[in-house]
Design a protein around this motif. Structure first.
Motif, mmCIF file in Angstrom:
data_model
loop_
_atom_site.group_PDB
_atom_site.id
_atom_site.type_symbol
_atom_site.label_atom_id
_atom_site.label_comp_id
_atom_site.label_asym_id
_atom_site.label_seq_id
_atom_site.Cartn_x
_atom_site.Cartn_y
_atom_site.Cartn_z
ATOM 1 N N ILE A 20 36.879 -10.251 34.943
ATOM 2 C CA ILE A 20 37.417 -9.322 33.957
ATOM 3 C C ILE A 20 38.439 -8.315 34.610
ATOM 4 O O ILE A 20 39.396 -7.846 34.112
ATOM 5 N N HIS A 21 38.075 -7.987 36.017
ATOM 6 C CA HIS A 21 38.911 -6.781 36.905
ATOM 7 C C HIS A 21 40.297 -7.559 36.880
ATOM 8 O O HIS A 21 41.115 -6.959 36.833
ATOM 9 N N ILE A 22 40.137 -8.726 37.544
ATOM 10 C CA ILE A 22 41.799 -9.291 37.751
ATOM 11 C C ILE A 22 42.293 -9.607 36.648
ATOM 12 O O ILE A 22 43.692 -9.529 36.529
ATOM 13 N N ALA A 23 41.415 -10.091 35.317
ATOM 14 C CA ALA A 23 42.507 -10.353 34.345
ATOM 15 C C ALA A 23 43.272 -9.358 33.753
ATOM 16 O O ALA A 23 44.174 -9.207 33.214
ATOM 17 N N SER A 24 42.403 -8.072 33.389
ATOM 18 C CA SER A 24 42.813 -6.507 33.293
ATOM 19 C C SER A 24 44.111 -6.208 34.194
ATOM 20 O O SER A 24 45.084 -5.978 33.489
ATOM 21 N N ARG A 25 43.769 -6.502 35.388
ATOM 22 C CA ARG A 25 45.005 -6.032 36.263
ATOM 23 C C ARG A 25 46.225 -7.077 35.882
ATOM 24 O O ARG A 25 47.505 -6.406 36.065
ATOM 25 N N ARG A 26 46.178 -8.357 35.676
ATOM 26 C CA ARG A 26 47.163 -9.062 35.303
ATOM 27 C C ARG A 26 47.834 -9.078 34.037
ATOM 28 O O ARG A 26 48.817 -9.732 33.656
ATOM 29 N N GLY A 27 47.206 -8.438 33.050
ATOM 30 C CA GLY A 27 47.442 -8.279 31.706
ATOM 31 C C GLY A 27 47.076 -9.723 31.153
ATOM 32 O O GLY A 27 47.554 -9.917 30.010
ATOM 33 N N VAL A 28 46.067 -10.153 31.330
ATOM 34 C CA VAL A 28 45.469 -11.663 30.721
ATOM 35 C C VAL A 28 44.350 -11.200 29.649
ATOM 36 O O VAL A 28 43.289 -10.601 30.362
ATOM 37 N N SER A 29 44.420 -11.545 28.461
ATOM 38 C CA SER A 29 43.416 -11.191 27.609
ATOM 39 C C SER A 29 42.332 -12.173 27.683
ATOM 40 O O SER A 29 42.647 -13.239 27.889
ATOM 41 N N LEU A 30 41.247 -11.717 27.659
ATOM 42 C CA LEU A 30 40.039 -12.412 27.783
ATOM 43 C C LEU A 30 39.311 -12.593 26.377
ATOM 44 O O LEU A 30 39.082 -11.501 25.791
ATOM 45 N N GLU A 31 38.634 -13.712 25.905
ATOM 46 C CA GLU A 31 37.626 -13.735 24.887
ATOM 47 C C GLU A 31 36.353 -14.621 25.504
ATOM 48 O O GLU A 31 36.637 -15.950 25.901
ATOM 49 N N VAL A 32 35.358 -14.024 25.812
ATOM 50 C CA VAL A 32 34.087 -14.547 26.655
ATOM 51 C C VAL A 32 32.898 -14.949 25.892
ATOM 52 O O VAL A 32 32.760 -14.050 24.904
ATOM 53 N N ASP A 33 32.504 -16.072 25.689
ATOM 54 C CA ASP A 33 31.554 -16.576 25.087
ATOM 55 C C ASP A 33 30.458 -16.878 26.373
ATOM 56 O O ASP A 33 30.992 -17.185 27.288
ATOM 57 N N ALA A 34 29.008 -17.015 26.021
ATOM 58 C CA ALA A 34 28.291 -17.284 26.847
ATOM 59 C C ALA A 34 26.996 -18.425 26.160
ATOM 60 O O ALA A 34 26.711 -18.214 24.891
ATOM 61 N N LEU A 35 26.895 -19.438 27.005
ATOM 62 C CA LEU A 35 25.711 -20.361 26.576
ATOM 63 C C LEU A 35 24.644 -20.125 27.417
ATOM 64 O O LEU A 35 24.657 -20.100 28.676
ATOM 65 N N ARG A 36 23.440 -19.651 26.871
ATOM 66 C CA ARG A 36 22.386 -19.312 27.435
ATOM 67 C C ARG A 36 21.240 -20.213 27.043
ATOM 68 O O ARG A 36 21.004 -20.902 26.012
ATOM 69 N N SER A 37 19.974 -19.905 27.804
ATOM 70 C CA SER A 37 18.875 -20.806 27.584
ATOM 71 C C SER A 37 17.817 -19.977 26.499
ATOM 72 O O SER A 37 16.924 -20.596 25.835
ATOM 73 N N SER A 38 18.165 -18.900 26.237
ATOM 74 C CA SER A 38 17.558 -17.982 25.142
ATOM 75 C C SER A 38 18.462 -16.816 25.051
ATOM 76 O O SER A 38 19.403 -16.409 25.602
ATOM 77 N N LEU A 39 18.317 -16.261 23.790
ATOM 78 C CA LEU A 39 18.892 -15.234 23.458
ATOM 79 C C LEU A 39 18.383 -13.662 23.631
ATOM 80 O O LEU A 39 18.435 -12.627 22.986
ATOM 81 N N LYS A 40 17.498 -13.828 24.693
ATOM 82 C CA LYS A 40 16.865 -12.424 25.313
ATOM 83 C C LYS A 40 18.057 -11.643 25.602
ATOM 84 O O LYS A 40 19.100 -11.906 25.960
ATOM 85 N N PRO A 41 17.783 -10.125 24.895
ATOM 86 C CA PRO A 41 18.922 -9.144 25.177
ATOM 87 C C PRO A 41 19.643 -9.065 26.476
ATOM 88 O O PRO A 41 18.696 -9.060 27.572
ATOM 89 N N LEU A 42 20.796 -9.128 26.437
ATOM 90 C CA LEU A 42 21.573 -9.028 27.754
ATOM 91 C C LEU A 42 21.539 -7.230 28.120
ATOM 92 O O LEU A 42 21.716 -6.416 27.123
ATOM 93 N N PRO A 43 21.777 -7.100 29.444
ATOM 94 C CA PRO A 43 22.400 -5.602 29.615
ATOM 95 C C PRO A 43 23.648 -5.246 28.922
ATOM 96 O O PRO A 43 24.342 -6.026 28.465
#
Length: 308
Positions: A20-43
């Motif tokens: 996220i830090h490097i992409a922001s500095r370079r002007g690269v937009s990100l769309e991030v998904d996550a594949l998880r073992s459960s849908l326990k709430p993330l921080p």
């Protein structure tokens, strides 16, 4: 750039934050998904940057980049399930928990992929690598000694993967960094021998000591790895005609044969940032194999496990 993270433990979170830090500095937009073992709430801070969370591979779309940062023992099945779903792969080290996997069957022979090798990106190692053309070592002595219960403050060491062989743990495979950087510096040895086992009083079923001796055309090398050293040590000593060159990765220093000490102290995350900079360049513009391809990583794993 569409990005998938498979696994969001401590190393996955580190890579995500750096990306996220490097992409922001370079002007690269990100769309991030996550594949998880459960849908326990993330921080909350993580949940804020994840667009979709999935628990089934069938739910996934196609991605520019996928990060495989789940437990080592799950890498092979994850790669099989991800076949054809990502243009570029970042695979956390070690690539597998054993060497019986077929890269072609997993689609890795033609896939753009990089296997993590963060030690190669630390300031001290980069300085040593730059110095190597001027050296002709007769012998190399490598040690990585640390106390497993101190690795993750506040976490019971008996419950982490490192403590369990069936989860891909054990000092032999956990500390694959040493063989990785040795191959980067010297290539594969002509032959090597490995003795390993569980010798300390740590409550683990994985190996806590692994010792190697290796023969190169003009050099012998010794490598010592353990989980029970109470004083952290991570060094390589190169014994040369005019003296000993020592790279101390823990202290961030490079001691030359004449005794001069060069300093490369830096936050640990700096090496991961350099690695992420390289990977983004490779993912966006790179062609052919990465500097640490799955084939190379598998060769290093064979050396680490004493199979070559």
């Amino acid at each position: 750039m569409k990005v998938l993270f498979v696994g969001l433990g401590s190393i996955g979170k580190r890579h995500l934050n750096n990306l996220i830090h490097i992409a922001s500095r370079r002007g690269v937009s990100l769309e991030v998904d996550a594949l998880r073992s459960s849908l326990k709430p993330l921080p909350p801070e993580l949940a804020a940057v994840i667009k979709h969370q999935y628990i089934d591979f069938e739910q996934l779309g196609h991605y520019d980049v996928a990060f495989i940062t789940n437990p080592t023992s799950l890498h092979a099945s994850t790669l099989a399930d991800l076949a054809g779903k990502a243009e570029n792969l970042f695979i956390e080290k070690p690539i597998f928990d054993h060497t019986d996997y077929d890269l072609a069957e997993l689609g890795l022979e033609t896939q753009k992929a990089y296997v993590a090798a963060p030690m190669r990106w630390c300031g001290t190692f980069l300085a040593l690598k730059k110095l190597m053309p001027t050296l002709r070592p007769y012998s190399a002595r490598v040690i990585c000694s640390s106390y497993l219960p101190d690795w993750r403050p506040g976490v019971d060491y008996r419950k982490v993967y490192s403590a369990h062989k069936d989860m891909g743990g054990g000092v032999t495979i956990d500390l694959i960094h040493e063989w990785d950087y040795m191959v980067e510096l010297f290539g594969k040895p002509l032959e090597s021998y490995n003795f390993k086992g569980t010798y300390s009083d740590l409550e683990i079923d994985s190996d806590d000591l692994s010792v190697y001796i290796a023969r190169y055309p003009n050099m012998l090398a010794e490598i010592h790895l353990d989980y029970f050293g109470r004083t952290y040590r991570r060094t390589i000593e190169l014994f040369c005609a005019d003296g000993t060159v020592t790279a101390d990765f823990g202290a961030g220093t490079l001691t030359l044969a004449n005794g001069l000490v060069q300093h490369f102290e830096e936050p640990v995350n700096d090496r991961y940032m350099r690695e992420m900079e390289y990977f983004l360049d490779y993912a966006i513009n790179g062609q052919g194999e990465s500097i640490n391809s799955p084939a190379m990583a598998l060769d290093v794993l064979k050396l680490t496990l004493g199979e070559e």
